[in-house]
Enzyme design. Structure first.
Site, short mmCIF file in Angstrom:
data_model
loop_
_atom_site.label_atom_id
_atom_site.label_comp_id
_atom_site.label_asym_id
_atom_site.label_seq_id
_atom_site.Cartn_x
_atom_site.Cartn_y
_atom_site.Cartn_z
N LYS A 60 0.82 -1.22 0.00
CA LYS A 60 0.00 0.00 0.00
C LYS A 60 0.85 1.26 0.00
CE LYS A 60 -4.39 -1.72 1.60
NZ LYS A 60 -5.54 -1.64 2.47
N LYS A 102 -5.12 -10.30 -7.32
CA LYS A 102 -6.31 -10.27 -6.48
C LYS A 102 -7.28 -9.20 -6.98
CE LYS A 102 -6.66 -7.82 -2.43
NZ LYS A 102 -7.17 -7.51 -1.11
N LYS A 137 -10.10 -3.04 -5.07
CA LYS A 137 -10.65 -1.73 -5.45
C LYS A 137 -9.55 -0.81 -5.98
CE LYS A 137 -10.72 -0.53 -0.58
NZ LYS A 137 -11.06 -1.78 0.09
P1 ATP Z 1 -8.96 -4.15 -1.47
O1 ATP Z 1 -7.88 -5.11 -1.84
O2 ATP Z 1 -10.08 -4.16 -2.45
O3 ATP Z 1 -8.40 -2.78 -1.29
P2 ATP Z 1 -8.82 -4.69 1.31
O4 ATP Z 1 -8.35 -6.09 1.58
O5 ATP Z 1 -7.78 -3.65 1.40
O6 ATP Z 1 -9.59 -4.64 -0.07
P3 ATP Z 1 -11.31 -4.51 2.71
O7 ATP Z 1 -12.10 -3.89 1.63
O8 ATP Z 1 -11.60 -3.99 4.05
O9 ATP Z 1 -9.81 -4.26 2.43
O10 ATP Z 1 -11.47 -6.10 2.70
C1 ATP Z 1 -12.52 -6.73 3.35
C2 ATP Z 1 -12.41 -8.22 3.27
O11 ATP Z 1 -12.44 -8.67 1.93
C3 ATP Z 1 -11.10 -8.80 3.85
O12 ATP Z 1 -11.41 -9.91 4.67
C4 ATP Z 1 -10.31 -9.23 2.66
O13 ATP Z 1 -9.46 -10.31 2.94
C5 ATP Z 1 -11.41 -9.62 1.70
N1 ATP Z 1 -10.99 -9.52 0.31
C6 ATP Z 1 -10.64 -8.41 -0.36
N2 ATP Z 1 -10.34 -8.68 -1.63
C7 ATP Z 1 -10.52 -10.03 -1.79
C8 ATP Z 1 -10.38 -10.92 -2.89
N3 ATP Z 1 -10.00 -10.50 -4.09
N4 ATP Z 1 -10.65 -12.23 -2.69
C9 ATP Z 1 -11.04 -12.68 -1.48
N5 ATP Z 1 -11.19 -11.89 -0.41
C10 ATP Z 1 -10.94 -10.58 -0.55
#
Ligand code: ATP
Ligand code: LTN
Length: 340
Positions: A119, A202, A205
């Site tokens: 990040k 993965k 967003k």
């Molecule tokens: P992003 O990668 O979209 O920025 P993030 O992990 O930073 O998401 P959150 O949006 O708070 O943060 O994630 C919420 C939940 O979704 C977490 O438990 C995370 O592990 C899960 N998650 C996020 N992206 C995926 C994915 N591509 N596949 C499975 N689980 C996911």
């Protein structure tokens, strides 16, 4: 809280209100499990706004996105009578235990967290805040405050749960049994949903292009088009094979989970049919699933009074548990109790 709650193992998890809409990875990797676990567990779920501010947020947007996250969680099936649903900043003990955990974490240990590296690299390392650096440590506090047995998350969160276990063991070793050691609850099949345009990355967003990202609140037509243009491979056989066919395997995982059909059954059903048929059908499956989800989200969002009252009740229930753990932690460490 029902009497039953005390006999049940406890789960806790959180989601950030950083984008307006949840994406398919959030739902399949995490939120779907939250909904199932409220039936068998004493479940605590929160919108982690204090985590969201580790990167710059517009105040009005943050407020809106926090409500929107709650509305989506309710639309996905969380039932405030079956789980405790709250906003992290409504429970001040998170920041308080977060500080304690900061003081227990080695600088090198925190520096090894890969999510921070990713990040901060995305933002430009010199713009990353100390809050982003200590983000996993606040997450440790989130989990330990509730004495959670299990933490339902996607694969990307595994390292943070490991850190939580390490710090809980460290604290217990130094000051006596205080915290439950939590286990990650990661469902293998949906632990990592991949980007539709780059099925080795993965779904996120913050992907470089929105073309492979399926947002639940987008116009369903837009998402259907993204599904129909998903990257597959030059072969034509529909077979689950993550190494050789990551794109097709990702589509099969999504299809199987949304419909409750086993992957081998899908492979059989699509034998001799091309990728086009699979994508067209999956687009339809998704639109059918997401349409009522969007409607329910709008309904919850339209009734702010109910939303606020759900959050008020949730925060009260959460605080009762969190305050007890924090008091015990302070006491064990030798912080002088305040006399009232
Ligand atoms: P992003 O990668 O979209 O920025 P993030 O992990 O930073 O998401 P959150 O949006 O708070 O943060 O994630 C919420 C939940 O979704 C977490 O438990 C995370 O592990 C899960 N998650 C996020 N992206 C995926 C994915 N591509 N596949 C499975 N689980 C996911
Ligand atoms: N870092 C998590 C969100 C999160 C969380 C938690 C998850 C914050 N606190 C406690 C589980 C338990 C993420 O999804 N990015």
């Amino acid at each position: 809280m029902s009497v039953m709650a005390f006999d049940r193992p406890r789960v806790l998890s959180g989601i950030q209100p950083t984008a307006g809409s949840f994406h398919l990875g959030n739902y399949l990797g995490a939120v779907r499990q939250w909904v199932a676990l409220q039936e068998s567990h004493d479940a605590f779920y929160m919108v982690v706004d204090l985590h969201a501010i580790t990167v710059p947020q517009d105040p009005a947007e943050l407020r809106d996105n926090t409500r929107l996250a709650v509305a989506q969680l309710l639309a996905a099936g969380l039932d405030p009578d079956r789980c405790t649903l709250f906003v992290q900043s409504h429970v001040p003990e998170h920041a308080q235990l977060g500080w304690v955990m900061n003081c227990l974490t080695g600088f090198g240990e925190a520096s090894r967290m890969t999510q921070f590296k990713d990040k901060s690299a995305k933002q430009g390392a010199d713009r990353a805040t100390v809050g982003l650096f200590t983000y996993p440590i606040l997450q440790v506090a989130d989990i330990l405050l509730y004495q959670a047995n299990a933490v339902p998350v996607g694969e990307d969160q595994r390292q943070h749960i490991e850190l939580t276990r390490d710090l809980a063991e460290r604290f217990n070793g130094r000051f006596g049994e205080t915290f439950t050691i939590p286990a990650p609850y990661i469902v293998k099949e949906t632990a990592k949903i991949y980007d539709l345009q780059d099925p080795t990355a993965k779904m996120s967003k913050s992907a470089p292009s929105p073309k492979g990202l399926v947002n639940l609140l987008d116009e369903p037509k837009v998402s259907a088009k993204k599904i129909k243009s998903a990257v597959t491979d030059t072969d034509t056989v529909i077979r689950f094979d993550e190494k050789e066919k990551p794109g097709v395997s990702n589509l099969l995982t999504i299809y199987a989970t949304l419909t409750g059909t086993a992957v081998p059954e899908l492979e059989h059903r699509y034998e001799g049919k091309g990728y086009g048929a699979l994508k067209t059908d999956l687009a339809e499956v998704f639109v059918e699933w997401v349409t009522p989800f969007r409607e329910r989200t709008q309904e919850y969002l339209g009734d702010q009074e109910t939303l606020d009252s759900i959050l008020a009740k949730g925060a009260e229930k959460a605080r009762a548990v969190a305050a007890e753990t924090l008091a015990k932690t302070y006491e064990r460490m030798g912080l002088l109790p305040a006399k009232h």
